[in-house]
Design an enzyme around this catalytic site. Structure first.
Site, short mmCIF file in Angstrom:
data_model
loop_
_atom_site.label_atom_id
_atom_site.label_comp_id
_atom_site.label_asym_id
_atom_site.label_seq_id
_atom_site.Cartn_x
_atom_site.Cartn_y
_atom_site.Cartn_z
N ARG C 108 0.82 -1.19 0.00
CA ARG C 108 0.00 0.00 0.00
C ARG C 108 0.87 1.26 0.00
NH1 ARG C 108 -4.99 0.69 1.86
NH2 ARG C 108 -4.99 -1.43 2.66
N THR C 109 1.80 1.32 0.93
CA THR C 109 2.67 2.50 1.04
C THR C 109 3.57 2.62 -0.19
OG1 THR C 109 2.66 2.31 3.44
CG2 THR C 109 4.44 3.59 2.46
N LYS C 138 23.94 -11.13 2.87
CA LYS C 138 25.35 -11.44 3.08
C LYS C 138 25.96 -10.62 4.20
CE LYS C 138 26.10 -12.78 -1.75
NZ LYS C 138 26.27 -12.17 -3.08
N ARG C 159 11.69 1.81 3.71
CA ARG C 159 10.86 1.11 4.69
C ARG C 159 11.76 0.09 5.36
NH1 ARG C 159 5.19 1.14 6.09
NH2 ARG C 159 4.70 -0.86 7.02
N HIS C 187 6.32 6.77 11.05
CA HIS C 187 5.74 6.65 9.72
C HIS C 187 5.19 8.04 9.39
CE1 HIS C 187 4.11 5.07 6.18
NE2 HIS C 187 3.18 4.29 6.62
#
Lengths: 362, 362, 362
Positions: C108-109, C138, C159, C187
């Site tokens: 969604r974001t 890694k 994110r 957020h």
């Protein structure tokens, strides 16, 4: 598999080619309208880089490298000139569509190619999980997938887990294919950006003293770099690696046959004091299987840190293909001789150059 | 589930529609400004294709198919005309944004839609793992997801694992929805490209003799194709399949009701010698569950190979929805009658046509 | 982990800033050429929004919010004006490239940011699985990844699953970074779109009566909203939540220190009858671990349904950050006071505004 990895396919193409002409990729017919490019406006200087696919480092001779690097410099100038305003970007690949067909994830490489395409105004079709995509999972051959995807795009960038996959794809496709790494095989755009970085940082390639450090047995990066740098004059290479991951004989023999001086050393500081370039690599844990003890012994042995910087000549640079763990300490990053992030950025310019050469020519 | 698959929803819409007018998708109101399109410049020929959503093969009557195919031909001409230079591409969908919302991976279909959008200058928002995306995983309904995504885009291409999902999405969204496959339900753009391919390859649809081969019980492809081809005149269909995956009675009855001749045969060579089109399909292992023995028996039974080519008329073609395993042998590929990769490419033109019709009209 | 979540980092920046000047993000030097923007054409009114990165809600003072919201309104006008024809879209970010670097999926974001970029003519590099991408897997540090990705793009949307990751990324990158959620941390674009929605729906922010309902202990959304709304005059907040997920003391104390009236209530209907905005949230099952019984008791306690609509003032609205399960019943959707899908769409305008401000200024 490990044994197979020990003999990478480099020595298959040992025959040195006559200089100023790019060898078309040997086993592939020239399928597309060849892209001719004059090296100047003067009559009679029609150098011609005919680039059909980018499959392996061996396909490039010195003249081809020179031309690719010239275009990469133009790309770099373009990028720097436009960086303050998005609107100044080139649109030379507008209307072209690149498919990134990745059978194993490699986000760094994928993003680099996709950025290169977009920086030139082109568009991108992405699949990061080609291996799991329903067709491959159902047993479709790579060739059939390529035939479908070439119907949708103008160029294919392929990452695959099997050595030789890129060659098979190029033999199938009527559009250009770029190998973005095929298993233990080749990763030619990495090799190109490495050589380009040396030239950009040091100003020349002839006469370079190069220290290759770390996992020299398994790293396709250092193997391809050794192969390409051998095309230049008066090269000296130092191998610095734990015993378990020493450079294989095939490359050593190839270098000797090309008149390249090389020696092995266990003294990183001494090597660093004499080199133009220290090329550090990651010891790859996954190569050691159960032998964690061997891995731990190997990984800590040669670290590039402040002590290395202290002896490194002022004009020299540290390179690394990234990602890096602790084989270069963080405090090295702020030294101007730490070239590895510039090296990563050069990957953008090299890929822009290749896309331009393959799609619209010089 | 298996039982449910056996009775695909096709017979729900058996009523034949009056010819020259496209039935708007039955249960959905015409929500958008309808796209009217004159079939010519002459007065009084105002044919009108009002395309709101693409949900199932049944929504198209013959006139609609004709118009979509005409636009697909224009798209093909556009593509071929510009293929030498990226700059010649159409930009008719510039500024439009397509969201590909895929609840199950289908890279082939996704890339085809995304290429179609980009070939017309449009942009794409992609999600390949909608099922795992945090909202769906947290229990959000499809309707809520659609309401959010339609706020970000101009058209939604939906792939879902549940039959009927596309219809639900279309009932929710105020922007056009294209069904890119909903579970055992529908895959209407595949059906369109199949019929389009027959017309392109053979030159006509009326009077076609069509051999459907392989898994006729589970393949939504052949079921939808049988449904659509029945809209044309003097069609003859041969069903050639192992007993365990025979064509279901619902389609047979539907064909009979439409005046389409059909017969079952176990002799692929004899059928091939009489057909204009052999449409081969993959026997889907996943339909057999534990009964690997039945699968193995079924898959090897009808193979399209050189022997089939030997009896196939010169003007006829071999089609396949792909991916193919070994039900068509590799040596068939080089025969000009092997149309399956051209068929895949036609998917691009059909999807370009649909996107153009849905977003800006003809 | 749960304990850590209980004390979100909001109180770290409690010092109220002097009004009309945007505080640059405190611990980060102003690295880029600052984007100055006159608040009007009159001389001497040179307000200056210097937006370098978007890291946390606390970085914005009231003047900054006002300016961002003004640009968001312009974006909305742009979108509505062009929605009938794709060709009318803005191209103000043409040539700019945004990298969405998502270490955990949030489709969604991600789609909202990518749509915002594309609506302004910009391009996008996407990675949805940064956590699994070979470099991170890694052992590459976030900082190294950022240094590489910033070489390919003009702005990074990050994110991440770790609180503080966005701050670290911004401290590393020479290009702007937008925090699209970092674990239990911040957020900020969600907080901005929430406040923007209240202003758009109610017409003002001063004097608002706001009911926060549901999981107030764990939801970073309601915590950030409470923080931001405290910048306005005469605010009254009602907390309505099951006992196990009550608003934490840190926010309550902060509100009190800012002169914001608040009270707790267990009577949703009574609160609804007095509020301008009911902000419902999902009770997050994953916060309850083994205690499914507690979750079940909590989730059913406060539902927004027709009974709530019956008492809700006519001018008031229902908001929800989505996804929603059953804490708002479906029959509420058709009421004009159901603002949650408009709220989701406002996320597009806010993100368009931020991208424009960060990349080319006002």
């Amino acid at each position: 598999m490990a044994a197979a990895r020990a003999t990478l396919p480099l020595p298959r193409v040992p025959a040195p080619s006559p200089r100023p002409q790019l060898r078309p990729f040997p086993s592939l017919p020239a399928r597309r309208g060849a892209v001719a490019c004059g090296a100047g406006s003067a009559a009679g200087v029609a150098a011609s880089l005919r680039l059909g696919d980018v499959i392996e480092a061996q396909q490039f001779d010195r003249a081809a490298l020179t031309e690719i690097f010239e275009v990469a410099r133009e790309m770099e100038a373009l990028e720097r000139g436009s960086s303050s305003r998005g609107a100044g970007r080139s649109r030379v690949l507008e209307g072209y569509l690149m498919a990134t067909l990745f059978y194993e994830p490699s986000t760094r490489t994928r993003l680099s190619f996709e950025a290169a395409m977009r920086r030139l105004g082109g568009e991108v079709l992405t699949t990061e999980n080609a291996r799991e995509f329903s067709s491959a999972a159902k047993g479709e051959t790579l060739e059939d997938t390529i035939r479908t995807v070439e119907g949708y795009s103008d160029i294919i960038v392929l990452r695959h887990f099997e050595s030789g996959a890129a060659r098979r794809a190029a033999a199938t496709a009527d559009i250009p294919v770029i190998n973005a790494g095929d298993g233990p095989g080749q990763h030619p755009t990495q090799a190109l950006l490495d050589v380009y970085t040396i030239e950009r940082e040091i100003g020349t390639l002839d006469g370079i003293k190069l220290g290759l450090v770390g996992d020299l047995a398994n790293g396709r990066t250092v193997r391809s770099l050794a192969y390409l740098i051998a095309k230049y004059q008066n090269i000296k290479i130092y191998f610095v690696s734990p015993d378990v991951v020493k450079m294989k004989d095939d490359i050593k023999e190839y270098l000797t046959s090309q008149g390249v001086e090389w020696e092995e050393s266990s003294d990183l500081l001494e090597v660093a004091s004499k080199c133009d370039v220290i090329y550090q690599t990651r010891i790859q844990k996954e190569r050691f299987g159960e032998r964690i003890d061997l891995y731990e012994a190997a990984r800590g042995k040669y670290i590039v840190d402040k002590k290395v910087l202290d002896v490194l000549p002022k004009h020299a640079v540290i390179m690394h293909p990234l990602p890096r763990l602790d084989e270069i300490t963080i405090d090295v990053d702020s030294d101007p001789r730490a070239a590895y992030f510039r090296q990563a950025k050069n990957g953008l310019y090299i890929r822009m150059a290749l896309l331009k050469l393959l799609l619209v020519g010089r």
